[in-house]
Design a protein around this motif. Sequence first.
Motif, short mmCIF file in Angstrom:
data_model
loop_
_atom_site.label_atom_id
_atom_site.label_comp_id
_atom_site.label_asym_id
_atom_site.label_seq_id
_atom_site.Cartn_x
_atom_site.Cartn_y
_atom_site.Cartn_z
N LEU A 39 42.36 38.51 33.39
CA LEU A 39 42.13 39.62 34.32
C LEU A 39 41.04 39.25 35.32
O LEU A 39 41.15 39.56 36.51
N ALA A 40 40.01 38.56 34.86
CA ALA A 40 38.95 38.11 35.76
C ALA A 40 39.49 37.10 36.78
O ALA A 40 39.14 37.15 37.96
N ALA A 41 40.37 36.22 36.33
CA ALA A 41 40.99 35.26 37.25
C ALA A 41 41.81 35.99 38.30
O ALA A 41 41.78 35.64 39.49
N ARG A 42 42.52 37.02 37.88
CA ARG A 42 43.30 37.81 38.84
C ARG A 42 42.37 38.51 39.82
O ARG A 42 42.65 38.56 41.02
N LEU A 43 41.25 39.04 39.34
CA LEU A 43 40.30 39.70 40.22
C LEU A 43 39.81 38.74 41.29
O LEU A 43 39.76 39.09 42.47
N LEU A 44 39.48 37.52 40.91
CA LEU A 44 38.99 36.54 41.88
C LEU A 44 40.06 36.23 42.93
O LEU A 44 39.75 36.11 44.12
N THR A 45 41.30 36.11 42.50
CA THR A 45 42.40 35.86 43.44
C THR A 45 42.58 37.06 44.38
O THR A 45 42.75 36.89 45.59
N GLU A 46 42.54 38.26 43.81
CA GLU A 46 42.70 39.48 44.62
C GLU A 46 41.57 39.61 45.64
O GLU A 46 41.80 40.03 46.77
N LEU A 47 40.35 39.24 45.25
CA LEU A 47 39.23 39.30 46.19
C LEU A 47 39.45 38.37 47.37
O LEU A 47 39.20 38.75 48.53
N ASP A 48 39.94 37.17 47.11
CA ASP A 48 40.22 36.23 48.19
C ASP A 48 41.29 36.78 49.13
O ASP A 48 41.13 36.74 50.36
N GLN B 176 45.80 46.05 48.31
CA GLN B 176 45.01 44.96 47.74
C GLN B 176 43.73 45.51 47.13
O GLN B 176 43.32 45.11 46.04
N PHE B 177 43.11 46.45 47.80
CA PHE B 177 41.87 47.05 47.29
C PHE B 177 42.15 47.80 45.99
O PHE B 177 41.33 47.78 45.08
N ASP B 178 43.30 48.45 45.89
CA ASP B 178 43.66 49.12 44.65
C ASP B 178 43.81 48.13 43.49
O ASP B 178 43.45 48.44 42.35
N CYS B 179 44.34 46.96 43.77
CA CYS B 179 44.45 45.92 42.73
C CYS B 179 43.06 45.47 42.28
O CYS B 179 42.83 45.28 41.08
N ILE B 180 42.15 45.33 43.23
CA ILE B 180 40.78 44.95 42.89
C ILE B 180 40.15 46.04 42.01
O ILE B 180 39.49 45.74 41.02
N ARG B 181 40.37 47.28 42.38
CA ARG B 181 39.84 48.40 41.60
C ARG B 181 40.35 48.35 40.17
O ARG B 181 39.58 48.48 39.21
N ALA B 182 41.64 48.14 40.01
CA ALA B 182 42.24 48.10 38.67
C ALA B 182 41.61 46.99 37.82
O ALA B 182 41.32 47.20 36.64
N CYS B 183 41.37 45.86 38.42
CA CYS B 183 40.76 44.75 37.67
C CYS B 183 39.28 45.02 37.39
O CYS B 183 38.82 44.89 36.25
N ALA B 184 38.54 45.38 38.42
CA ALA B 184 37.09 45.52 38.28
C ALA B 184 36.69 46.66 37.35
O ALA B 184 35.69 46.56 36.65
N THR B 185 37.46 47.72 37.34
CA THR B 185 37.09 48.84 36.48
C THR B 185 37.51 48.61 35.03
O THR B 185 37.04 49.31 34.14
N THR B 186 38.37 47.65 34.80
CA THR B 186 38.81 47.32 33.45
C THR B 186 37.90 46.30 32.78
O THR B 186 37.70 46.34 31.57
N LEU B 187 37.32 45.42 33.57
CA LEU B 187 36.47 44.36 33.02
C LEU B 187 35.08 44.89 32.68
O LEU B 187 34.40 45.42 33.55
N PRO B 188 34.67 44.74 31.43
CA PRO B 188 33.33 45.19 31.04
C PRO B 188 32.24 44.50 31.86
O PRO B 188 32.30 43.30 32.12
#
Length: 125
Positions: A12-21, A46-58
């Motif tokens: 999920l963190a890897a996906r967040l980094l990709t989504e941020l780029d 794209q921002f919604d995808c970032i939200r989904a990742c960032a709010t899930t990661l502790p």
Amino acid sequence: MRPSHADELQALAARLLTELDDYETRLNALLGQPQDEVLYARNAAQFDCIRACATTLPGLQVCWVEVLISRFELLDELWRKPEQSAPGTKLPAVRTKHGETLGTLRRLCLRRYPDACPGAAAPDR
């Protein structure tokens, strides 16, 4: 013993980094054409995808809130009518601030989840 979710969190963190780029690429396009509804819709998705990742990661939620606020400030300034803006628009400053908050989120993600990007060393900060 409870099962570990470390692999899922790293993915999920890897996906967040990709989504941020991808988000930053789309954001730059949107800044060049702020009235383009298609660009805005893609950027928002794209921002919604970032939200989904960032709010899930502790450990990333507080930083996520800072990103959310800075995005609001950026879009507010971007769409402000010229007669509402003071001389010397704040757009460059709020764009810089949003970029800094995105960078902070990226560094925090790499520090907390170093296996998310195997080639990158975890930042010291």
